[in-house]
Scaffold this motif. Structure first.
Motif, PDB file in Angstrom:
ATOM      1  N   PHE A   7       0.857  -1.189   0.000  1.00 32.34           N
ATOM      2  CA  PHE A   7       0.000   0.000   0.000  1.00 32.34           C
ATOM      3  C   PHE A   7       0.887   1.231   0.000  1.00 32.34           C
ATOM      4  O   PHE A   7       1.559   1.533   0.984  1.00 32.34           O
ATOM      5  CB  PHE A   7      -0.920  -0.018   1.229  1.00 32.34           C
ATOM      6  CG  PHE A   7      -1.689   1.256   1.455  1.00 32.34           C
ATOM      7  CD1 PHE A   7      -2.373   1.868   0.422  1.00 32.34           C
ATOM      8  CD2 PHE A   7      -1.741   1.833   2.720  1.00 32.34           C
ATOM      9  CE1 PHE A   7      -3.085   3.043   0.641  1.00 32.34           C
ATOM     10  CE2 PHE A   7      -2.447   3.002   2.948  1.00 32.34           C
ATOM     11  CZ  PHE A   7      -3.118   3.606   1.896  1.00 32.34           C
ATOM     12  N   TRP A   8       0.900   1.942  -1.118  1.00 33.79           N
ATOM     13  CA  TRP A   8       1.715   3.144  -1.295  1.00 33.79           C
ATOM     14  C   TRP A   8       0.843   4.367  -1.051  1.00 33.79           C
ATOM     15  O   TRP A   8      -0.180   4.549  -1.722  1.00 33.79           O
ATOM     16  CB  TRP A   8       2.301   3.175  -2.701  1.00 33.79           C
ATOM     17  CG  TRP A   8       3.326   2.107  -2.952  1.00 33.79           C
ATOM     18  CD1 TRP A   8       3.084   0.782  -3.213  1.00 33.79           C
ATOM     19  CD2 TRP A   8       4.745   2.263  -2.966  1.00 33.79           C
ATOM     20  NE1 TRP A   8       4.267   0.112  -3.378  1.00 33.79           N
ATOM     21  CE2 TRP A   8       5.295   0.996  -3.230  1.00 33.79           C
ATOM     22  CE3 TRP A   8       5.596   3.356  -2.770  1.00 33.79           C
ATOM     23  CZ2 TRP A   8       6.674   0.793  -3.315  1.00 33.79           C
ATOM     24  CZ3 TRP A   8       6.964   3.152  -2.854  1.00 33.79           C
ATOM     25  CH2 TRP A   8       7.495   1.883  -3.118  1.00 33.79           C
ATOM     26  N   PHE A   9       1.270   5.211  -0.127  1.00 36.84           N
ATOM     27  CA  PHE A   9       0.424   6.333   0.280  1.00 36.84           C
ATOM     28  C   PHE A   9       1.263   7.574   0.555  1.00 36.84           C
ATOM     29  O   PHE A   9       2.453   7.500   0.835  1.00 36.84           O
ATOM     30  CB  PHE A   9      -0.382   5.964   1.534  1.00 36.84           C
ATOM     31  CG  PHE A   9       0.475   5.596   2.721  1.00 36.84           C
ATOM     32  CD1 PHE A   9       0.799   6.528   3.689  1.00 36.84           C
ATOM     33  CD2 PHE A   9       0.972   4.299   2.872  1.00 36.84           C
ATOM     34  CE1 PHE A   9       1.605   6.202   4.781  1.00 36.84           C
ATOM     35  CE2 PHE A   9       1.760   3.956   3.960  1.00 36.84           C
ATOM     36  CZ  PHE A   9       2.078   4.900   4.912  1.00 36.84           C
ATOM     37  N   ILE A  35       1.866  -4.576   3.321  1.00 33.77           N
ATOM     38  CA  ILE A  35       3.134  -3.856   3.480  1.00 33.77           C
ATOM     39  C   ILE A  35       2.840  -2.361   3.335  1.00 33.77           C
ATOM     40  O   ILE A  35       2.334  -1.913   2.307  1.00 33.77           O
ATOM     41  CB  ILE A  35       4.168  -4.294   2.414  1.00 33.77           C
ATOM     42  CG1 ILE A  35       4.448  -5.796   2.536  1.00 33.77           C
ATOM     43  CG2 ILE A  35       5.457  -3.492   2.562  1.00 33.77           C
ATOM     44  CD1 ILE A  35       5.306  -6.351   1.406  1.00 33.77           C
ATOM     45  N   TRP A  36       3.148  -1.600   4.390  1.00 33.62           N
ATOM     46  CA  TRP A  36       2.928  -0.155   4.371  1.00 33.62           C
ATOM     47  C   TRP A  36       4.096   0.516   3.647  1.00 33.62           C
ATOM     48  O   TRP A  36       5.247   0.305   4.006  1.00 33.62           O
ATOM     49  CB  TRP A  36       2.836   0.392   5.794  1.00 33.62           C
ATOM     50  CG  TRP A  36       1.691  -0.154   6.594  1.00 33.62           C
ATOM     51  CD1 TRP A  36       1.705  -1.250   7.395  1.00 33.62           C
ATOM     52  CD2 TRP A  36       0.363   0.377   6.675  1.00 33.62           C
ATOM     53  NE1 TRP A  36       0.464  -1.434   7.977  1.00 33.62           N
ATOM     54  CE2 TRP A  36      -0.373  -0.453   7.552  1.00 33.62           C
ATOM     55  CE3 TRP A  36      -0.266   1.488   6.092  1.00 33.62           C
ATOM     56  CZ2 TRP A  36      -1.711  -0.216   7.865  1.00 33.62           C
ATOM     57  CZ3 TRP A  36      -1.602   1.732   6.407  1.00 33.62           C
ATOM     58  CH2 TRP A  36      -2.301   0.892   7.280  1.00 33.62           C
ATOM     59  N   ARG A  37       3.804   1.348   2.635  1.00 30.08           N
ATOM     60  CA  ARG A  37       4.863   1.997   1.869  1.00 30.08           C
ATOM     61  C   ARG A  37       4.588   3.502   1.762  1.00 30.08           C
ATOM     62  O   ARG A  37       3.898   3.966   0.844  1.00 30.08           O
ATOM     63  CB  ARG A  37       4.988   1.396   0.459  1.00 30.08           C
ATOM     64  CG  ARG A  37       5.351  -0.080   0.413  1.00 30.08           C
ATOM     65  CD  ARG A  37       6.685  -0.414   1.036  1.00 30.08           C
ATOM     66  NE  ARG A  37       7.800   0.356   0.517  1.00 30.08           N
ATOM     67  CZ  ARG A  37       8.619  -0.049  -0.462  1.00 30.08           C
ATOM     68  NH1 ARG A  37       8.427  -1.208  -1.042  1.00 30.08           N
ATOM     69  NH2 ARG A  37       9.628   0.703  -0.840  1.00 30.08           N
ATOM     70  N   ALA A  38       5.096   4.258   2.717  1.00 30.50           N
ATOM     71  CA  ALA A  38       4.985   5.724   2.655  1.00 30.50           C
ATOM     72  C   ALA A  38       5.984   6.255   1.637  1.00 30.50           C
ATOM     73  O   ALA A  38       7.102   5.742   1.529  1.00 30.50           O
ATOM     74  CB  ALA A  38       5.272   6.321   4.032  1.00 30.50           C
ATOM     75  N   ALA A  97       6.647   6.864   9.162  1.00 29.65           N
ATOM     76  CA  ALA A  97       5.984   5.696   8.596  1.00 29.65           C
ATOM     77  C   ALA A  97       6.953   4.826   7.799  1.00 29.65           C
ATOM     78  O   ALA A  97       6.853   3.591   7.826  1.00 29.65           O
ATOM     79  CB  ALA A  97       4.823   6.131   7.704  1.00 29.65           C
ATOM     80  N   ALA A  98       7.905   5.448   7.111  1.00 28.64           N
ATOM     81  CA  ALA A  98       8.874   4.687   6.320  1.00 28.64           C
ATOM     82  C   ALA A  98       9.896   3.993   7.214  1.00 28.64           C
ATOM     83  O   ALA A  98      10.244   2.826   6.994  1.00 28.64           O
ATOM     84  CB  ALA A  98       9.576   5.601   5.322  1.00 28.64           C
ATOM     85  N   SER A 159      14.635   6.184  -0.192  1.00 26.08           N
ATOM     86  CA  SER A 159      14.646   4.942  -0.966  1.00 26.08           C
ATOM     87  C   SER A 159      13.246   4.560  -1.423  1.00 26.08           C
ATOM     88  O   SER A 159      13.046   4.119  -2.574  1.00 26.08           O
ATOM     89  CB  SER A 159      15.244   3.821  -0.116  1.00 26.08           C
ATOM     90  OG  SER A 159      15.214   2.592  -0.797  1.00 26.08           O
ATOM     91  N   ALA A 160      12.264   4.736  -0.557  1.00 23.55           N
ATOM     92  CA  ALA A 160      10.883   4.405  -0.920  1.00 23.55           C
ATOM     93  C   ALA A 160      10.391   5.275  -2.067  1.00 23.55           C
ATOM     94  O   ALA A 160       9.723   4.790  -2.991  1.00 23.55           O
ATOM     95  CB  ALA A 160       9.967   4.567   0.291  1.00 23.55           C
ATOM     96  N   THR A 161      10.727   6.556  -2.029  1.00 23.36           N
ATOM     97  CA  THR A 161      10.295   7.458  -3.092  1.00 23.36           C
ATOM     98  C   THR A 161      10.980   7.107  -4.404  1.00 23.36           C
ATOM     99  O   THR A 161      10.351   7.140  -5.480  1.00 23.36           O
ATOM    100  CB  THR A 161      10.568   8.925  -2.689  1.00 23.36           C
ATOM    101  OG1 THR A 161       9.883   9.203  -1.454  1.00 23.36           O
ATOM    102  CG2 THR A 161      10.068   9.888  -3.747  1.00 23.36           C
TER     103      THR A 161
END
Length: 198
Positions: A7-9, A35-38, A97-98, A159-161
Motif C-alpha cells: 500500500f503506497w500512500f 506492506i505499508w509503503r509511505a 511511517a517509512a 529509498s521508498a520514493t
C-alpha cells in the motif's frame, strides 16, 4: 499462493485517507499480507512536470474532488473536514511511517495522521503535531522521531520514493501486487483479489 499487497500512500493525498482507513482490516479479512509503503508525491509529480497537486493546478477537478471526498467519507462513515491548507507538507510523518514500516503500531499511526489532517484540520507539517499523534497512540514520540530523523530513517523514505518512481507510480494511493500496479482508492478490492489469485 497469496501475495502481499504493498500500500503506497502520501499523507497529503486525499484519496489515500479513504484507503488508509480500511486497508489493514480489508487485508486481514482477505488473508492477504499488508506492506505499508509511505512515499513523497512531490518528486513523483516533479518527474511528470508538475509543480503542485493536480487538484490545485486544475480548479474544476479540485472542486469535484472535495465534493467527492465528502460523499465518499459519508458512505464509509469517516469524519471529514476540508483542510484549511492543501496540500500540507508531511515530511516527518512520512519519515516516521517509512522508518517504522514494520512496527505493529504503524497502521494506527498512519490512520491517526490522516485523521488529524482530513478530519481535525491539524497541521501535519508541524513536527509538534506529529509528536502529539505518536503520544496519542501510546508511543514514545521522542524515540520514534529520533529514529525517523537519523540518517538511516531519512534514507528509508528517500529509498521508498525512488522505488515508487522505478515502479512507475504516478499518484496515490497505489497498490502493488507482485509487480502489478493498481491505482486509486477504488482499485483496492481489485488489488486484494489479484493478491489472492497470484
Amino acid at each position: 499462493m497469496v501475495k502481499p499487497v504493498e500500500f503506497w500512500f502520501e499523507f497529503a493525498s486525499t484519496y489515500s485517507y479513504l484507503s488508509a482507513a480500511r486497508v489493514e482490516a480489508a487485508c486481514a479479512e482477505a488473508g492477504v499480507p499488508l506492506i505499508w509503503r509511505a512515499f513523497l508525491l512531490g518528486p513523483v509529480f516533479g518527474a511528470q512536470g508538475m509543480t503542485d497537486s493536480p487538484f490545485n493546478m486544475f480548479p474544476v477537478k479540485g472542486a469535484y474532488m472535495w465534493t467527492d471526498m465528502d460523499r465518499c467519507c459519508s458512505d464509509l462513515g469517516l469524519p471529514f473536514r476540508k483542510p484549511s491548507s492543501f496540500p500540507r507538507g508531511s515530511l516527518l510523518a512520512a519519515r516516521v511511517a517509512a522508518a517504522h514500516a514494520d512496527a505493529p503500531w504503524v497502521g494506527s499511526f498512519v490512520r491517526a495522521v490522516y485523521h488529524a489532517n482530513f478530519a481535525d484540520d491539524r497541521d501535519i507539517a508541524d513536527d509538534a503535531v506529529i509528536a502529539a499523534v505518536l503520544t496519542e497512540i501510546g508511543q514514545d514520540a521522542a524515540a520514534v522521531v529520533a529514529a525517523a530523523t537519523a540518517p538511516d530513517g531519512k534514507a528509508a523514505l528517500r529509498s521508498a520514493t525512488e522505488d515508487a518512481l522505478e515502479h512507475g507510480l504516478f499518484g496515490a494511493p497505489s497498490f502493488l501486487v507482485d509487480g502489478a500496479l493498481f491505482w486509486g482508492n477504488d482499485r483496492m478490492e481489485q488489488a486484494l483479489a489479484h493478491a489472492r489469485s497470484a
